[in-house]
Every structure is written in structure tokens, then in C-alpha cells.
Design a protein around this motif. Structure first.
Motif, short mmCIF file in Angstrom:
data_model
loop_
_atom_site.label_atom_id
_atom_site.label_comp_id
_atom_site.label_asym_id
_atom_site.label_seq_id
_atom_site.Cartn_x
_atom_site.Cartn_y
_atom_site.Cartn_z
N TYR A 379 0.91 -1.15 0.00
CA TYR A 379 0.00 0.00 0.00
C TYR A 379 0.94 1.19 0.00
O TYR A 379 1.61 1.44 0.99
CB TYR A 379 -0.81 0.08 1.29
CG TYR A 379 -1.86 -1.00 1.45
CD1 TYR A 379 -3.04 -0.94 0.75
CD2 TYR A 379 -1.65 -2.04 2.35
CE1 TYR A 379 -4.02 -1.91 0.93
CE2 TYR A 379 -2.63 -3.01 2.54
CZ TYR A 379 -3.81 -2.94 1.82
OH TYR A 379 -4.76 -3.89 2.01
N GLY A 405 -3.19 -7.79 11.31
CA GLY A 405 -2.18 -7.00 10.60
C GLY A 405 -1.16 -7.86 9.86
O GLY A 405 -0.23 -7.34 9.26
N SER A 406 -1.36 -9.19 9.87
CA SER A 406 -0.36 -10.04 9.21
C SER A 406 -0.58 -10.11 7.70
O SER A 406 0.27 -10.62 6.98
CB SER A 406 -0.40 -11.44 9.83
OG SER A 406 -1.71 -11.97 9.74
N GLY A 407 -1.71 -9.57 7.19
CA GLY A 407 -1.88 -9.50 5.74
C GLY A 407 -2.99 -10.37 5.18
O GLY A 407 -3.13 -10.50 3.96
N LYS A 408 -3.81 -10.96 6.05
CA LYS A 408 -4.85 -11.88 5.59
C LYS A 408 -5.87 -11.19 4.67
O LYS A 408 -6.14 -11.67 3.56
CB LYS A 408 -5.60 -12.49 6.80
CG LYS A 408 -4.70 -13.17 7.81
CD LYS A 408 -5.47 -13.79 8.95
CE LYS A 408 -6.14 -12.79 9.88
NZ LYS A 408 -5.23 -12.01 10.74
N SER A 409 -6.40 -10.05 5.13
CA SER A 409 -7.42 -9.36 4.32
C SER A 409 -6.83 -8.86 3.02
O SER A 409 -7.49 -8.86 1.98
CB SER A 409 -8.00 -8.15 5.06
OG SER A 409 -8.31 -8.50 6.37
N THR A 410 -5.59 -8.42 3.09
CA THR A 410 -4.95 -7.92 1.88
C THR A 410 -4.86 -9.03 0.83
O THR A 410 -5.18 -8.80 -0.35
CB THR A 410 -3.56 -7.37 2.22
OG1 THR A 410 -3.69 -6.40 3.25
CG2 THR A 410 -2.92 -6.73 1.02
P1 ADP Z 1 -5.11 -8.69 8.57
O1 ADP Z 1 -6.25 -8.91 7.67
O2 ADP Z 1 -4.26 -9.89 8.75
O3 ADP Z 1 -5.48 -8.07 9.88
P2 ADP Z 1 -4.41 -6.63 6.71
O4 ADP Z 1 -4.28 -7.30 5.41
O5 ADP Z 1 -5.64 -5.89 7.00
O6 ADP Z 1 -4.11 -7.66 7.87
O7 ADP Z 1 -3.20 -5.61 6.86
C1 ADP Z 1 -1.87 -5.92 6.52
C2 ADP Z 1 -1.03 -4.65 6.65
O8 ADP Z 1 -1.44 -3.72 5.67
C3 ADP Z 1 -1.17 -3.98 7.98
O9 ADP Z 1 0.12 -3.53 8.36
C4 ADP Z 1 -2.07 -2.80 7.70
O10 ADP Z 1 -1.72 -1.73 8.53
C5 ADP Z 1 -1.78 -2.48 6.26
N1 ADP Z 1 -2.97 -1.97 5.56
C6 ADP Z 1 -4.16 -2.58 5.44
N2 ADP Z 1 -5.02 -1.85 4.70
C7 ADP Z 1 -4.35 -0.73 4.32
C8 ADP Z 1 -4.68 0.42 3.53
N3 ADP Z 1 -5.87 0.57 2.94
N4 ADP Z 1 -3.72 1.36 3.35
C9 ADP Z 1 -2.51 1.21 3.93
N5 ADP Z 1 -2.14 0.17 4.66
C10 ADP Z 1 -3.02 -0.81 4.88
#
Ligand code: ADP
Length: 609
Positions: A379, A405-410
Motif C-alpha cells: 500500500y 495486521g499479518s496481511g490476511k485481508s490484503t
Molecule cells: P489482517 O487482515 O491480517 O489483519 P491486513 O491485510 O488488513 O491484515 O493488513 C496488513 C497490513 O497492511 C497492515 O500492516 C495494515 O496496517 C496495512 N494496511 C491494510 N489496509 C491498508 C490500507 N488501505 N492502506 C494502507 N495500509 C493498509
């Protein structure tokens, strides 16, 4: 001029309306000129000393210009027509005046009538374009760009463009034509005097142009300030809970007051500058008028111009001033509109980022597998995924686990291309998802997220959302499989119950089950589940879990797991930490390894205990 051109482009689709507006303006101008011209015979007949018969002065004064001879011919004709009867002549002039005025005003109304439609349709178009663009913009746009700013562009800026459009339409279609016809008449009546007058005008026009330029700059700043206030308001409303919980009222009040006051200051400046236009142009106009009175009066004294003609000349000239004044006011308006138009175009030109290649491939389902191949993603500058590789075979289930915050949703967001990856590939049956049609790619996916996203409408609308021609049977079947049918039937109006903003009238578990019914109805080949049952009580959780199990059957599934108990049957479990895969395998294997998964599992069970 450039600003004017940009506004003109907006009305291009409505050329026909613009043409009608111009036509009626023209009629209005000609009828106006005619009625002003009637002043001459009126004066001549009224002030001739002969008590009974007509013998206008104009005929006596022996000037030899085209204009005078034409006028003399007209008077000659009229004298004969009314058989030299003064009262008849007066009556004729009065009737002509009334008819001309009626025609003028009907034309004036009709001109405005078409202008109003033109203006409103163009504005409708602008709103439509902005909203369409908003829907097309990638999710990343909305995290960077503030919502309040978008709302402000949609409301304030569109209003500004509307005002400016109104001014510029008159400035383009009416005022110049009026000026051309009126000035043309003036030239015809007395070329010498008019030449002199025209010499005076550029001075006036120049000073007004300067004013317009500075106004545009100030106006843009003003709009920005206003949108700052709105953004801040939006942010405060959203965070009210936190503001109160952390007693942040004072800080927020201060910040708001300061934003509010700078926006007010900017607005005051713009208004002051804009208000200058009118007094300046009026003063300039009267200065010009004074000079004309002096020179024209002298011409009458010297017999170069008939008295009645000079008065008519002056009356027509006084009618030239308002269009010039309008023009002078229109320019600042157009400049303000152009500033808003800039902001409108900023949105229209915003990068959509997620592009479809030409001739994209349509996809219906998964035949073999979904494959993440060495995927990196950032991001902005922070890389949050590093070398992620895994495969979800057809109709199998892969679970992503790891700390928050480990990247699952991403990882999950990359599959429907909410974001595009920086490096690596995501393949469906060996085809890069970037070559697929985005619509077909997203259509074959069902996404159930942690926070069910519902809209303030009926239950049926929320389940059907986006689909067409759904039969009642299918709707009920989906609701039943999602364990939602019973509570829907128990609510006030069944499927037609309105669920409140974001589904506020439903419990968390009910919202989830509606979201699951929505996914079931689409019968997606691929499922992306963000399993969040932790906020639910046991009973709800069981119902939601059952619904999820129904949903999952025979689908290729990617699950983000929060509770490890629900994914023990997953074909592969991928353990993530800070964007890296640190462990993978099925539940039994991972438990035997006694590694990170084992730890996570125990932490979870300890918490539960
Ligand atoms: P999880 O789903 O495992 O909690 P995320 O995929 O939400 O993790 O987040 C992975 C990393 O990406 C985190 O460090 C979070 O801060 C960052 N992040 C998530 N969404 C955004 C965004 N829209 N913009 C910037 N950073 C993001």
C-alpha cells in the motif's frame, strides 16, 4: 475565454436547447430595439407645435445621413397612413409599443424557459458523471481522499458550476448579441458619435478583466477551505464515540473553529472582490454616459443630429450598459465556475488504477485452481506481502490465519482486484487475473466480510442486491439455507422490512445471515470469507456457522479465519506473520509440528477457557 470554452463543452449535448434560447433572445432584442425606436416619432409628434396636423420636426431638420432619410421616409408613410391626424398617429404608436413589448416579453420568457432546462440538464450530467466515476474508482482512492471532500465537490462545486453556467450562457448567447445589435443601431444612427463612444469602452473592459483574474485565484482557495470544514465535520461525526471517550471535545472544537474561521475569511474576501465588479462597472458606465451627453448635446446644438434622434440614441445607449455590466459580472462568475470545474475534473481524471486489458477474457468459474505465485504487495511504500505463493484447487478450502495486521485481508482483496499486485501473479486456471474481464471475475465471487455491508432498504433488496429477475422461490431458498428465513418471517413485513442504516435494526448475527443469503443467491464459484463470528453470542454463532457451511459446499473457498476451530477441516492452512508465510499444512500436520499454528491454537483455546 478558456474558462468559458470549458463551460460551453458541458452544454454541448444540449445544442438544440441553446439554439432555441438564442432564437428567442434575438426576437427579444429586436422587439426591444423597435420599441425604443418608437420614441422618436412619439417625441416628434408630441412636441410639434401644430395643434391638429402632423408636421414632424425631423422632416424639417435637413441633415442628409442615411438614417435621417430613412426616418423621414417612415414619417412620410405614417403621415399618409393616418391621414395627417395627430391623435391617430399617437394611437398607432401606442399600439405598436404595446405589441412590441408583449412580443419582447414572451420571447424573454421562452428564452429563459429553455435556458433553465439546459442548465439543469447539464448539471444533472455533471452529478451523474461524478457518481459514475466514484463507482469506478479503486478502493484505495477512498482511503486517501476524504469523503467530505467528495461530498463537497458533489454539492458546493456543482452549485458553483451551475451559477457560473447561468452567467456564461447569458454572457455567450445573449449579451454579445444584444450589444452587437444595439451598437449596430447606434452606428447607423450616428457613426461619428458611436466611434467616439467605442473608443472609451476598452478602458472599462480592461479594468474588469483584471478583477476577474484575481477572483478566480481567491475562489479556488475558498472552495478548498470550505471542503476542509466539511471533511473535518465528516471525520468528527464518524469518530464521535472516540472523541467523547477520550474527552477530545476541546481539541476538536478548537480545530473546527480555526478551520471555520479561515473558510469564512476566504469567503469574505471572495465576496468583497466579486462585489467590486458591479460598482466599478456602473461608475465607468456613467462616466461614459456623461461624456456622450456632452458631445451628443453639442451635435444637436449644431444641427448635426435631430433632437428626438439624439434622445432615442441615448435611450438605446443606456440599454447597452446593462449587457456590458452583465458581461463584466459574468466573467468573475465564469472564473469561479472554472475553479469548481477544475475540482470536478480532478475527480474525472483521477486514475482508476485497476485497468482492464483490451479484449478481456470472460470467465465463468474455476476448472482447476486459483494460484497465488510469488505475490508481493505494497500500500503506497510499505510492502505488506512478501513472496506469497499458494494454490486453492477447485472446490477446496484454504484458510489464512495469523495475528491481526499479518496481511490476511490484503491477500483476499487481491483476488477480486480491489488492489493490483506489485509483483508476481495471481492465476485462475493458469490465466493471469489481469487478463480477465473485471466484471466476470467479480461476478463469480461471493464475498462475506467481517462486517456485513447492508444498505438502508428492504431485506429482499439487500439479498438480491445487484441481481436481476430473481424469483421469489430462489430468494426464499437462499434465505432458508442462510438460516435467515425464520427471523425474516418473524419481522414486521417479512422480506419487505426496511432494515435501517447499515442494517441497524438487525442483530450482528442476523446481518451476517443476510449477507450469507446474498452470497448464496449469486451461487458463486469462488468464495471469500472473512470469518468473524467472535462478536456473536453462542446461539447466533451456531446459526451463522451452519449458514456458512451451507454456503461453502462445492465452492473454491478462501477463508480468513479468526477462530481456529472453524477451519480444522480446511485442505490447507496458511499461517502468516508480517506479510510472510511462516507455516503451512493441514490442521493435524500443523498441530504435530508444534510451531506457530500450535501456539495460535492454544492461545485461542486459553482465551476461551
Ligand atoms: P489482517 O487482515 O491480517 O489483519 P491486513 O491485510 O488488513 O491484515 O493488513 C496488513 C497490513 O497492511 C497492515 O500492516 C495494515 O496496517 C496495512 N494496511 C491494510 N489496509 C491498508 C490500507 N488501505 N492502506 C494502507 N495500509 C493498509
Amino acid at each position: 475565454m478558456k474558462a468559458m470554452k470549458r463551460i460551453l463543452i458541458l452544454i454541448l449535448p444540449y445544442k438544440g436547447l441553446a439554439a432555441l434560447n438564442m432564437l428567442f433572445n434575438l426576437i427579444q432584442i429586436l422587439a426591444g430595439l423597435f420599441s425604443l425606436g418608437l420614441m422618436m416619432p412619439l417625441l416628434d409628434f408630441m412636441f410639434n407645435n401644430n395643434k391638429e396636423a402632423l408636421k414632424p420636426k425631423a422632416i424639417e431638420a435637413g441633415s442628409s445621413t442615411d438614417f435621417t432619410s430613412m426616418y423621414n421616409a417612415f414619417i412620410q408613410w405614417m403621415t399618409e397612413y393616418v391621414q395627417n391626424d395627430k391623435k391617430q398617429a399617437l394611437l398607432l404608436i401606442c399600439i405598436a409599443l404595446i405589441i412590441a413589448t408583449i412580443i419582447k416579453n414572451i420571447a424573454r420568457y421562452l428564452a429563459l424557459y429553455y435556458l433553465v432546462i439546459l442548465r439543469n440538464r447539464s448539471i444533472e450530467n455533471i452529478r451523474k458523471n461524478i457518481f459514475q466515476k466514484i463507482l469506478a474508482l479503486p478502493l484505495s482512492y477512498f482511503s486517501n481522499e476524504k469523503k467530505g471532500d467528495l461530498i463537497s465537490r458533489m454539492s458546493n462545486d456543482v452549485k458553483e458550476v451551475e451559477w457560473s453556467m447561468m452567467s456564461s450562457l447569458e454572457a455567450i448567447f445573449k449579451e454579445p448579441v444584444t450589444i452587437i445589435f444595439y451598437v449596430g443601431t447606434l452606428v447607423y444612427m450616428s457613426p461619428g458619435l458611436t466611434l467616439f463612444v467605442i473608443g472609451l469602452l476598452p478602458v472599462a473592459a480592461g479594468s474588469i478583466a483584471l478583477l476577474g483574474k484575481s477572483l478566480r485565484r481567491k475562489s479556488k482557495r475558498n472552495q478548498e477551505q470550505q471542503s476542509n470544514v466539511l471533511s473535518f465535520l465528516e471525520e468528527s461525526l464518524g469518530g464521535m464515540r472516540i472523541i467523547k471517550a477520550f474527552v477530545g471535545e476541546k481539541a476538536f472544537r478548537h480545530k473546527f473553529n480555526s478551520l471555520n474561521s479561515s473558510s469564512t475569511l476566504a469567503n469574505i474576501k471572495v465576496n468583497h472582490r466579486g462585489d467590486l465588479a458591479s460598482p466599478i462597472s456602473e461608475t465607468l458606465g456613467i462616466m461614459v454616459a456623461g461624456v456622450i451627453l456632452w458631445f451628443g448635446g453639442n451635435m444637436v446644438f449644431e444641427g448635426e443630429l435631430v433632437g428626438s434622434a439624439f434622445l432615442a440614441y441615448f435611450a438605446i445607449f443606456s440599454q447597452v450598459i446593462p449587457p456590458f455590466k452583465q458581461l463584466s459580472q459574468a466573467f468573475p462568475m465564469v472564473q469561479r465556475g472554472a475553479a469548481s470545474l477544475d475540482r470536478y475534473e480532478e475527480i474525472l481524471n483521477a486514475d482508476e488504477k485497476i485497468y482492464e486489458q483490451s479484449n478481456p477474457i470472460e470467465i465463468k468459474g474455476v476448472n482447476h485452481a486459483i494460484e497465488y505465485k510469488n505475490v508481493n504487495f505494497a500500500y503506497g511504500l510499505d510492502t505488506v506481502l512478501h513472496g506469497i505463493s499458494f494454490t486453492v484447487p477447485k472446490n477446496k478450502k484454504v484458510a489464512l490465519v495469523g495475528a491481526s495486521g499479518s496481511g490476511k485481508s490484503t491477500i483476499a482483496d487481491l483476488l477480486p482486484r480491489f488492489y493490483d499486485i506489485s509483483n508476481g501473479e495471481i492465476l485462475i486456471d493458469g490465466v493471469d487475473i489481469k487478463s480477465l474481464s473485471i466484471h466476470s471475475l467479480r461476478s463469480m465471487m461471493g464475498i462475506v466480510s467481517q462486517e456485513a455491508i447492508l444498505f438502508n432498504d428492504t431485506i429482499a433488496y439487500n439479498i438480491i442486491f445487484g441481481l436481476e429477475n430473481v424469483s421469489k422461490d430462489d430468494l426464499e431458498k437462499a434465505a432458508k439455507l442462510a438460516n435467515a428465513y425464520d427471523f425474516i418471517m418473524q419481522s414486521e413485513r417479512g422480506f419487505d422490512t426496511i432494515i435501517g442504516e447499515r442494517g441497524s435494526k438487525l442483530s450482528g448475527g442476523q446481518r451476517q445471515r443476510i449477507a450469507i443469503a446474498r452470497a448464496l443467491l449469486r451461487n458463486p464459484a469462488v468464495l471469500i470469507l472473512d470469518e468473524a463470528t467472535s462478536a456473536l453470542d453462542n446461539e447466533s454463532e451456531k446459526l451463522v456457522q451452519q449458514a456458512l457451511d451451507n454456503l461453502r459446499q462445492d465452492r473454491t473457498t478462501l477463508v480468513i479465519a479468526h477462530r481456529l476451530t472453524t477451519i480444522q477441516d480446511a485442505d490447507e492452512i496458511i499461517v502468516l506473520d508480517k506479510g510472510f508465510i511462516i507455516e503451512r499444512g493441514n490442521h493435524t500436520e500443523l498441530m504435530e509440528k508444534r510451531g506457530p499454528y500450535f501456539k495460535l491454537y492454544n492461545t485461542y483455546n486459553d482465551d476461551k477457557g
